[in-house]
Design a protein around this motif. Structure first.
Motif, PDB file in Angstrom:
ATOM      1  N   ASP A 154       3.513   5.916  -2.960  1.00 53.64           N
ATOM      2  CA  ASP A 154       4.439   6.413  -3.712  1.00 53.64           C
ATOM      3  C   ASP A 154       4.577   6.495  -5.341  1.00 53.64           C
ATOM      4  OD1 ASP A 154       7.238   7.861  -3.886  1.00 53.64           O
ATOM      5  OD2 ASP A 154       7.767   5.818  -4.649  1.00 53.64           O
ATOM      6  N   SER A 155       3.758   5.382  -5.853  1.00 56.34           N
ATOM      7  CA  SER A 155       3.572   5.369  -7.372  1.00 56.34           C
ATOM      8  C   SER A 155       2.614   6.282  -7.753  1.00 56.34           C
ATOM      9  CB  SER A 155       3.421   3.786  -7.660  1.00 56.34           C
ATOM     10  OG  SER A 155       2.939   3.661  -9.130  1.00 56.34           O
ATOM     11  N   ASN A 156       1.425   6.394  -7.201  1.00 53.17           N
ATOM     12  CA  ASN A 156       0.494   7.172  -7.534  1.00 53.17           C
ATOM     13  C   ASN A 156       0.745   8.678  -7.584  1.00 53.17           C
ATOM     14  OD1 ASN A 156      -1.291   5.205  -8.031  1.00 53.17           O
ATOM     15  ND2 ASN A 156      -2.332   4.927  -6.009  1.00 53.17           N
ATOM     16  N   LEU A 157       1.572   9.056  -6.452  1.00 52.99           N
ATOM     17  CA  LEU A 157       2.159  10.331  -6.443  1.00 52.99           C
ATOM     18  C   LEU A 157       2.816  10.660  -7.789  1.00 52.99           C
ATOM     19  CD1 LEU A 157       3.632  10.775  -2.754  1.00 52.99           C
ATOM     20  CD2 LEU A 157       1.843  12.196  -3.861  1.00 52.99           C
ATOM     21  N   ARG A 158       3.612   9.857  -8.445  1.00 49.62           N
ATOM     22  CA  ARG A 158       4.369  10.071  -9.478  1.00 49.62           C
ATOM     23  C   ARG A 158       3.410   9.950 -10.552  1.00 49.62           C
ATOM     24  NH1 ARG A 158       7.762   6.189  -7.280  1.00 49.62           N
ATOM     25  NH2 ARG A 158       6.985   4.449  -8.526  1.00 49.62           N
ATOM     26  N   ASN A 159       2.471   9.087 -10.680  1.00 48.69           N
ATOM     27  CA  ASN A 159       1.331   9.105 -11.748  1.00 48.69           C
ATOM     28  C   ASN A 159       0.631   9.863 -11.716  1.00 48.69           C
ATOM     29  OD1 ASN A 159       2.564   6.637 -12.875  1.00 48.69           O
ATOM     30  ND2 ASN A 159       1.509   5.266 -11.466  1.00 48.69           N
TER      31      ASN A 159
ATOM     32  N   LEU B 139       9.062  13.768  -0.624  1.00 48.85           N
ATOM     33  CA  LEU B 139       8.496  13.725   0.458  1.00 48.85           C
ATOM     34  C   LEU B 139       7.221  12.746   0.474  1.00 48.85           C
ATOM     35  CD1 LEU B 139       7.210  15.431   3.220  1.00 48.85           C
ATOM     36  CD2 LEU B 139       5.663  16.384   1.501  1.00 48.85           C
ATOM     37  N   GLY B 140       6.747  12.122  -0.397  1.00 43.51           N
ATOM     38  CA  GLY B 140       6.068  10.953  -0.503  1.00 43.51           C
ATOM     39  C   GLY B 140       7.098   9.821  -0.113  1.00 43.51           C
ATOM     40  N   GLU B 141       8.206   9.519  -0.578  1.00 48.05           N
ATOM     41  CA  GLU B 141       9.181   8.472  -0.300  1.00 48.05           C
ATOM     42  C   GLU B 141       9.451   8.599   1.262  1.00 48.05           C
ATOM     43  OE1 GLU B 141      11.381   5.247  -0.758  1.00 48.05           O
ATOM     44  OE2 GLU B 141      10.139   6.102  -2.272  1.00 48.05           O
ATOM     45  N   LEU B 142       9.676   9.747   1.844  1.00 48.85           N
ATOM     46  CA  LEU B 142       9.973   9.734   3.427  1.00 48.85           C
ATOM     47  C   LEU B 142       8.842   9.287   4.049  1.00 48.85           C
ATOM     48  CD1 LEU B 142      11.884  13.122   3.598  1.00 48.85           C
ATOM     49  CD2 LEU B 142      12.800  10.968   3.753  1.00 48.85           C
ATOM     50  N   LEU B 143       7.337   9.858   3.573  1.00 44.71           N
ATOM     51  CA  LEU B 143       6.165   9.354   4.176  1.00 44.71           C
ATOM     52  C   LEU B 143       6.082   7.762   3.989  1.00 44.71           C
ATOM     53  CD1 LEU B 143       3.513   9.998   5.718  1.00 44.71           C
ATOM     54  CD2 LEU B 143       2.521  10.351   3.562  1.00 44.71           C
TER      55      LEU B 143
ATOM     56  N   ALA C 206       0.858  -1.063   0.072  1.00 41.94           N
ATOM     57  CA  ALA C 206      -0.101  -0.023  -0.180  1.00 41.94           C
ATOM     58  C   ALA C 206       0.956   1.446  -0.051  1.00 41.94           C
ATOM     59  CB  ALA C 206      -0.908  -0.133   1.433  1.00 41.94           C
ATOM     60  N   THR C 207       1.907   1.371   0.858  1.00 35.37           N
ATOM     61  CA  THR C 207       2.975   2.518   0.830  1.00 35.37           C
ATOM     62  C   THR C 207       3.571   2.771  -0.589  1.00 35.37           C
ATOM     63  OG1 THR C 207       4.557   1.016   1.948  1.00 35.37           O
ATOM     64  CG2 THR C 207       3.078   2.197   3.465  1.00 35.37           C
ATOM     65  N   TYR C 208       3.911   1.683  -1.006  1.00 31.62           N
ATOM     66  CA  TYR C 208       4.554   1.702  -2.271  1.00 31.62           C
ATOM     67  C   TYR C 208       3.600   2.296  -3.242  1.00 31.62           C
ATOM     68  CZ  TYR C 208       7.127   0.502  -6.670  1.00 31.62           C
ATOM     69  OH  TYR C 208       7.484   0.520  -7.848  1.00 31.62           O
ATOM     70  N   GLN C 209       2.376   1.690  -3.418  1.00 30.44           N
ATOM     71  CA  GLN C 209       1.375   2.128  -4.338  1.00 30.44           C
ATOM     72  C   GLN C 209       1.096   3.696  -4.131  1.00 30.44           C
ATOM     73  OE1 GLN C 209       0.474   0.302  -6.828  1.00 30.44           O
ATOM     74  NE2 GLN C 209      -0.643   2.060  -7.588  1.00 30.44           N
TER      75      GLN C 209
ATOM     76  N   ILE D 219      10.902  21.147 -10.296  1.00 33.18           N
ATOM     77  CA  ILE D 219      11.584  21.229  -8.955  1.00 33.18           C
ATOM     78  C   ILE D 219      10.385  20.836  -7.756  1.00 33.18           C
ATOM     79  CG2 ILE D 219      12.576  22.539  -6.953  1.00 33.18           C
ATOM     80  CD1 ILE D 219      14.033  24.057  -9.453  1.00 33.18           C
ATOM     81  N   ALA D 220       9.324  21.390  -7.900  1.00 32.06           N
ATOM     82  CA  ALA D 220       8.289  21.072  -7.025  1.00 32.06           C
ATOM     83  C   ALA D 220       7.820  19.687  -6.923  1.00 32.06           C
ATOM     84  CB  ALA D 220       6.985  22.204  -7.164  1.00 32.06           C
ATOM     85  N   ILE D 221       7.517  19.084  -8.266  1.00 33.76           N
ATOM     86  CA  ILE D 221       7.207  17.748  -8.491  1.00 33.76           C
ATOM     87  C   ILE D 221       8.389  16.787  -7.781  1.00 33.76           C
ATOM     88  CG2 ILE D 221       7.036  15.857 -10.276  1.00 33.76           C
ATOM     89  CD1 ILE D 221       5.683  17.840 -12.071  1.00 33.76           C
ATOM     90  N   ILE D 222       9.577  17.113  -7.916  1.00 34.09           N
ATOM     91  CA  ILE D 222      10.691  16.441  -7.219  1.00 34.09           C
ATOM     92  C   ILE D 222      10.611  16.359  -5.809  1.00 34.09           C
ATOM     93  CG2 ILE D 222      13.225  16.052  -7.069  1.00 34.09           C
ATOM     94  CD1 ILE D 222      13.618  17.248 -10.035  1.00 34.09           C
ATOM     95  N   ALA D 223      10.275  17.611  -5.214  1.00 36.42           N
ATOM     96  CA  ALA D 223      10.084  17.864  -3.946  1.00 36.42           C
ATOM     97  C   ALA D 223       8.848  16.880  -3.413  1.00 36.42           C
ATOM     98  CB  ALA D 223       9.959  19.436  -3.366  1.00 36.42           C
ATOM     99  N   LEU D 224       7.578  16.784  -4.055  1.00 40.07           N
ATOM    100  CA  LEU D 224       6.586  16.101  -3.875  1.00 40.07           C
ATOM    101  C   LEU D 224       6.848  14.754  -3.707  1.00 40.07           C
ATOM    102  CD1 LEU D 224       3.605  16.072  -3.056  1.00 40.07           C
ATOM    103  CD2 LEU D 224       3.373  16.165  -5.634  1.00 40.07           C
ATOM    104  N   ILE D 225       7.777  14.229  -4.614  1.00 38.71           N
ATOM    105  CA  ILE D 225       8.032  12.787  -4.656  1.00 38.71           C
ATOM    106  C   ILE D 225       8.943  12.378  -3.589  1.00 38.71           C
ATOM    107  CG2 ILE D 225       9.078  10.993  -6.038  1.00 38.71           C
ATOM    108  CD1 ILE D 225       6.282  11.945  -7.133  1.00 38.71           C
TER     109      ILE D 225
END
Length: 263
Positions: free
Chosen positions: A204-209, A250-254, A199-202, A242-248
């Protein structure tokens, strides 16, 4: 002294001619495909020159329109979270029905076919279908990511259930427990940690997608990104990237923190 050591075949390993023939065939096909696709060194060098010009126009990034940037990021975040929650909630019963060690073949086979259909298409293709069906907006992006979540999480969850020890399941069944109690007491404790990881990996994946589905009209920062491309607004485009990279990140840390909590 054997015949081989006396002067025969002294090689430690014999040549694997079928493997060599297969490797040669692969190399020949790669060369053939590169010729058909018009891959050349001149085009590569030209692309490097054009790429250098493009990168030079990206800097410095323009953050003056931070409100528009923040709105797009928040919408992408909301799309990713809602799609993950709905997709994981649906994946739990779907994955359970797809497990062949718990369900008869006439249940698991069609469910597995449904999961295969969900996995067959990229989220962007699914998002285009939903955009055509229900119009532009975040709902189309959410539904597309829900389909992608089901295809990934349900498949892995079903495989995790098929790898459990049936001794614990049989012990719960021997007490006369219902099927729901068997699942709750005999199955879920063995796969819960892995399911949380899925679920946590998904998420992270949904944040990118979620940034990609917006390019085709599925809402989020992707729409802002595509508009900046069309306007040749490259300094603002750099700020969006840059903002997208920061969001991804942040999602990875979460996701890493959530896995550490539940495992």
């Amino acid at each position: 002294m054997t015949a081989a050591s006396a002067g025969g075949d002294r090689r430690a390993f014999r040549a694997n001619w079928p493997a060599r023939a297969g490797l040669l065939a692969l190399v020949l096909y790669v060369l053939y495909a590169g010729q058909i696709l018009d891959l050349s060194w001149d085009r590569f060098v030209f692309g490097l020159d054009q790429g250098g010009r493009f990168l030079s126009r990206l800097v410095p990034p323009d953050f003056t329109r931070w409100s528009l940037l923040l709105d797009g990021l928040l919408e992408s975040l909301q799309i990713a979270i809602i799609a993950t929650v709905l997709g994981v909630a649906v994946s739990l019963p779907v994955g359970l029905c797809a497990a062949r060690n718990l369900m008869p073949w006439w249940v698991s086979t069609p469910v597995r076919a449904f999961i295969a259909v969900c996995r067959s298409f990229h989220p962007i293709i699914v998002a285009i279908v939903f955009v055509k069906a229900i119009g532009f907006g975040a709902l189309a992006g959410i539904l597309a990511l829900v389909v992608a979540s089901i295809g990934f999480v349900a498949k892995l969850f079903a495989e995790a259930i098929e790898e459990i020890s049936m001794k614990q399941v049989e012990a719960v069944r021997a007490t006369g427990a219902s099927f729901a109690n068997v699942v709750t007491m005999g199955v879920l404790p063995q796969v819960l940690a892995r399911f949380i990881g899925f679920a946590t990996y998904q998420l992270d994946s949904n944040l990118r997608n979620s940034t990609m589905v917006g390019i085709v009209g599925g809402g989020g920062i992707g729409g802002t990104l595509f508009a900046a491309f069309q306007r040749f607004d490259y300094d603002f485009l750099c700020a969006i990237l840059i903002a997208i990279i920061a969001l991804i990140m942040l999602g990875e840390l979460l996701a890493t923190r959530l896995r550490a909590i539940f495992q």
